[in-house]
Write a protein that holds these residues in place. Structure first.
Motif, short mmCIF file in Angstrom:
data_model
loop_
_atom_site.label_atom_id
_atom_site.label_comp_id
_atom_site.label_asym_id
_atom_site.label_seq_id
_atom_site.Cartn_x
_atom_site.Cartn_y
_atom_site.Cartn_z
N MET A 40 0.83 -1.20 0.00
CA MET A 40 0.00 0.00 0.00
C MET A 40 0.87 1.25 0.00
O MET A 40 0.57 2.24 -0.72
CB MET A 40 -0.95 0.01 1.20
CG MET A 40 -1.77 1.30 1.27
SD MET A 40 -3.17 1.23 2.39
CE MET A 40 -4.36 0.34 1.38
N LEU A 41 1.94 1.23 0.77
CA LEU A 41 2.87 2.37 0.75
C LEU A 41 3.41 2.60 -0.65
O LEU A 41 3.50 3.73 -1.13
CB LEU A 41 4.04 2.11 1.71
CG LEU A 41 3.90 2.55 3.16
CD1 LEU A 41 5.16 2.18 3.93
CD2 LEU A 41 3.65 4.05 3.24
N ARG A 42 3.78 1.52 -1.33
CA ARG A 42 4.34 1.63 -2.68
C ARG A 42 3.33 2.27 -3.62
O ARG A 42 3.68 3.18 -4.40
CB ARG A 42 4.73 0.24 -3.21
CG ARG A 42 5.48 0.28 -4.55
CD ARG A 42 5.50 -1.08 -5.21
NE ARG A 42 4.18 -1.53 -5.59
CZ ARG A 42 3.52 -1.10 -6.67
NH1 ARG A 42 4.06 -0.19 -7.47
NH2 ARG A 42 2.31 -1.56 -6.94
N ILE A 43 2.09 1.86 -3.56
CA ILE A 43 1.07 2.41 -4.45
C ILE A 43 0.88 3.90 -4.16
O ILE A 43 0.83 4.74 -5.08
CB ILE A 43 -0.25 1.65 -4.29
CG1 ILE A 43 -0.11 0.21 -4.81
CG2 ILE A 43 -1.39 2.36 -5.02
CD1 ILE A 43 -1.31 -0.68 -4.52
N GLU A 47 2.87 5.45 -7.22
CA GLU A 47 1.86 5.61 -8.25
C GLU A 47 0.98 6.84 -8.02
O GLU A 47 0.57 7.49 -8.97
CB GLU A 47 0.99 4.34 -8.33
CG GLU A 47 1.78 3.09 -8.73
CD GLU A 47 0.91 1.85 -8.85
OE1 GLU A 47 -0.33 1.99 -8.87
OE2 GLU A 47 1.47 0.74 -8.91
N GLU A 48 0.68 7.12 -6.73
CA GLU A 48 -0.20 8.24 -6.43
C GLU A 48 0.56 9.50 -6.04
O GLU A 48 -0.04 10.56 -5.82
CB GLU A 48 -1.18 7.85 -5.31
CG GLU A 48 -2.04 6.64 -5.64
CD GLU A 48 -2.94 6.85 -6.85
OE1 GLU A 48 -3.26 8.04 -7.14
OE2 GLU A 48 -3.31 5.86 -7.51
N ARG A 49 1.89 9.40 -5.91
CA ARG A 49 2.78 10.53 -5.68
C ARG A 49 2.53 11.25 -4.36
O ARG A 49 2.71 12.48 -4.27
CB ARG A 49 2.69 11.53 -6.84
CG ARG A 49 3.05 10.95 -8.20
CD ARG A 49 4.45 10.39 -8.18
NE ARG A 49 4.83 9.78 -9.47
CZ ARG A 49 5.98 9.16 -9.67
NH1 ARG A 49 6.86 9.07 -8.68
NH2 ARG A 49 6.26 8.64 -10.85
N LEU A 50 2.14 10.50 -3.32
CA LEU A 50 2.02 11.09 -2.00
C LEU A 50 3.39 11.10 -1.32
O LEU A 50 4.28 10.32 -1.67
CB LEU A 50 1.04 10.30 -1.14
CG LEU A 50 -0.43 10.76 -1.16
CD1 LEU A 50 -1.03 10.62 -2.55
CD2 LEU A 50 -1.25 9.97 -0.13
N SER A 51 3.55 11.97 -0.34
CA SER A 51 4.78 11.96 0.45
C SER A 51 4.81 10.71 1.32
O SER A 51 3.77 10.10 1.61
CB SER A 51 4.83 13.20 1.35
OG SER A 51 3.83 13.13 2.36
#
Length: 527
Positions: A40-43, A47-51
């Motif tokens: 989930m962290l990877r996504i 992919e979602e470009r969150l910090s």
């Protein structure tokens, strides 16, 4: 793949990923799916470009973790070099998680290296490993056990450092079973009798089954209970004959232990008790005995050598006892092969006695104990797992409780438990162990069962089978005595059924929904 599906579904209706914890709850059942946390962290990051900080906060709010057993096989450790080879990006994220939580622990407990070592996801050693239970603990907002005793052991013995740091994250959610399958579907005779007397609302709300307690002393209702059990036993007797070729009498106690083969579940203690009964009959074949059919079923893990050898021992003992002319129908030993849910649906309604005899402090919960009680079987068991709460609800006087408590097990081990002392001082223990060692039950393969007796003597009897042996025999004698009084037995069977209402899966799911997932029921109108 599951996470990809979750994100796809969420993004169809929502734009703000900060809302994800309000719409999605993921329950980790043991450590097997722990890789979902770094995934989930990877996504969120890649992919979602969150910090990293935002992604970590969202992840922790989505996940919760259920520990289902305290045994090492459920507290997985993965080789770090292997993990790095297969999932390098996920390992990088795990390192980031570990650095973050180690910093937090260092801030709260300066200089406490032992606590940091206990709580680290990375286990140091000749070959480093990843401790997936620690990953689940750090990456979840809630952790729960599946019975009150189990949840206490988690806090005190398995994760004490986590409990001291974040006590608010620990909960208990005692397991439950569905009455739709484990009474209404599998036992139509008993369920019809119950519905005839109190209506069918118990099917949707098991609390309503308490209503049959008013009939516990009603002779007609007791007769109905005994008649339903007798029919179910005749049906199982036919299945036993078709499957094994062994004929059993249906007026015997159907004494059942069906579960995964594991040393802590102590199928071996059942074997030792059965052999003690066998030798008692052999030494006095003219005495009046309550007939008993001892039924085993279950599977062992492919690489679990001792468990597989125990299956062989049970079958070999059955071959000898079932053909012994001194014994006749007073004792039969049956191992039903290919155990599965469909077979359990046939066995459980026919059981008189439910063997729940694990070493106290090792069984997380158990659900077979609940299924048997709901179908009117009386429990012979230790105060372990959910059987502790069953005894509180049903009453120990309506069960056959024996053996050491979890606290007594720990104290005995700490004081220096010596199984050889029990062997040397107890003639019955010597008799049953020596009969296994002496090749009586497998003369064509001398020594084939030595690995089993070695677990008891040479290897220290890790699960205290010899310590509980005499208490177990006494509980079985009490069961024999009660079985001679059909109405007294039926009275206790009715109380077992009526007082099982707490152990409904509906209650368990409702508690998860309200107290962990923070969701409420959706009212649906059907037109």
């Amino acid at each position: 793949a599951t996470l990809q599906d979750i994100f796809a579904g969420f993004k169809r209706d929502h734009d703000d990923l900060n809302e994800l914890p309000n719409k999605v709850a993921i329950q980790l059942n043991d450590t097997h799916p722990a890789i979902a946390i770094p995934e989930m962290l990877r996504i969120l990051i890649d992919e979602e470009r969150l910090s990293w900080e935002s992604a970590w906060e969202i992840t922790k709010k989505v996940f919760s973790y259920t520990n289902h057993t305290i045994l090492p096989e459920a507290l997985e450790k993965w080789s770090l070099p292997l993990f790095e080879e297969l999932l390098p990006r996920h390992l990088m994220l795990i390192y980031q998680i570990n650095n973050h939580v180690m910093g937090e622990i260092s801030r709260l407990y300066p200089g406490n290296i032992i606590r940091m070592r206990n709580m680290s996801i990375i286990e140091e050693g000749p070959e480093k490993s990843l401790r997936m239970a620690q990953l689940c603990m750090h990456g979840s907002h809630t952790v729960n056990g599946v019975a009150a005793l189990h949840s206490r052991i988690i806090k005190e013995r398995i994760f004490p450092d986590f409990y001291q740091m974040r006590p608010e994250m620990f909960q208990n959610k005692t397991n439950g079973i569905t009455p739709r399958l484990w009474l209404r579907a599998c036992n139509p005779l008993l369920s019809s009798l119950i519905t005839e007397h109190i209506g069918d609302s118990w099917i949707r709300n098991l609390e309503h089954i308490q209503g049959i307690e008013q009939y516990a002393e009603d002779a007609d209702f007791q007769d109905g209970i005994l008649e339903a059990k007798a029919i179910n036993k005749r049906n199982l007797a036919r299945l036993i004959y078709r499957t094994t070729g062994v004929r059993v009498v249906h007026n015997a106690i159907f004494d059942v232990q069906i579960k995964r083969l594991h040393e802590y579940k102590r199928q071996l203690l059942n074997v030792l008790g059965t052999l003690a009964r066998y030798w008692r009959i052999k030494e006095n074949p003219t005495a009046d005995y309550v007939p008993r059919v001892v039924i085993f079923a279950g599977k062992a893990a492919p690489g679990y050598f001792v468990a597989k050898r125990l299956i062989k021992l049970i079958n070999c003992i059955g071959d000898v006892i079932n053909k012994d002319p001194d014994v006749k129908d007073r004792l039969k030993v049956i191992f039903l092969p290919n155990y599965n849910v469909s077979l359990a649906e046939k066995i459980i309604p026919a059981a008189d006695l439910s063997q729940q005899i694990s070493t106290a402090g090792f069984e997380a919960s158990g659900t077979g104990n609940m299924k048997f009680a709901l179908n009117g079987a009386l429990t012979i068991g230790t105060l372990d797992g959910a059987t502790v709460e069953m005894a509180e609800e049903i009453g120990e006087e309506n069960m056959f409780i024996f053996g050491l408590t979890a606290e007594e097990v720990s104290a005995l081990k700490q004081s220096g438990y010596d199984p050889w002392q029990y062997y040397s001082q107890d003639a019955q223990i010597r008799q049953v162990i020596d009969s296994i060692r002496g090749n009586l039950f497998c003369p064509d393969e001398p020594g084939v069962f030595h690995p089993i007796t070695e677990t008891l003597l040479e290897h220290g009897d890790q699960y205290l089978q010899l310590a509980d042996f005499q208490s177990y025999l006494q509980a079985n004698d009490l069961a024999d005595e009660l079985y001679r009084q059909p109405r007294a037995w039926a009275h206790k069977a009715i109380l077992n059924i009526a007082r099982c209402h707490k152990f409904s899966a509906d209650r368990a799911v409702r508690e998860y929904a309200e107290e962990i997932w923070n969701i409420t029921p959706l009212q649906v109108s059907l037109h």
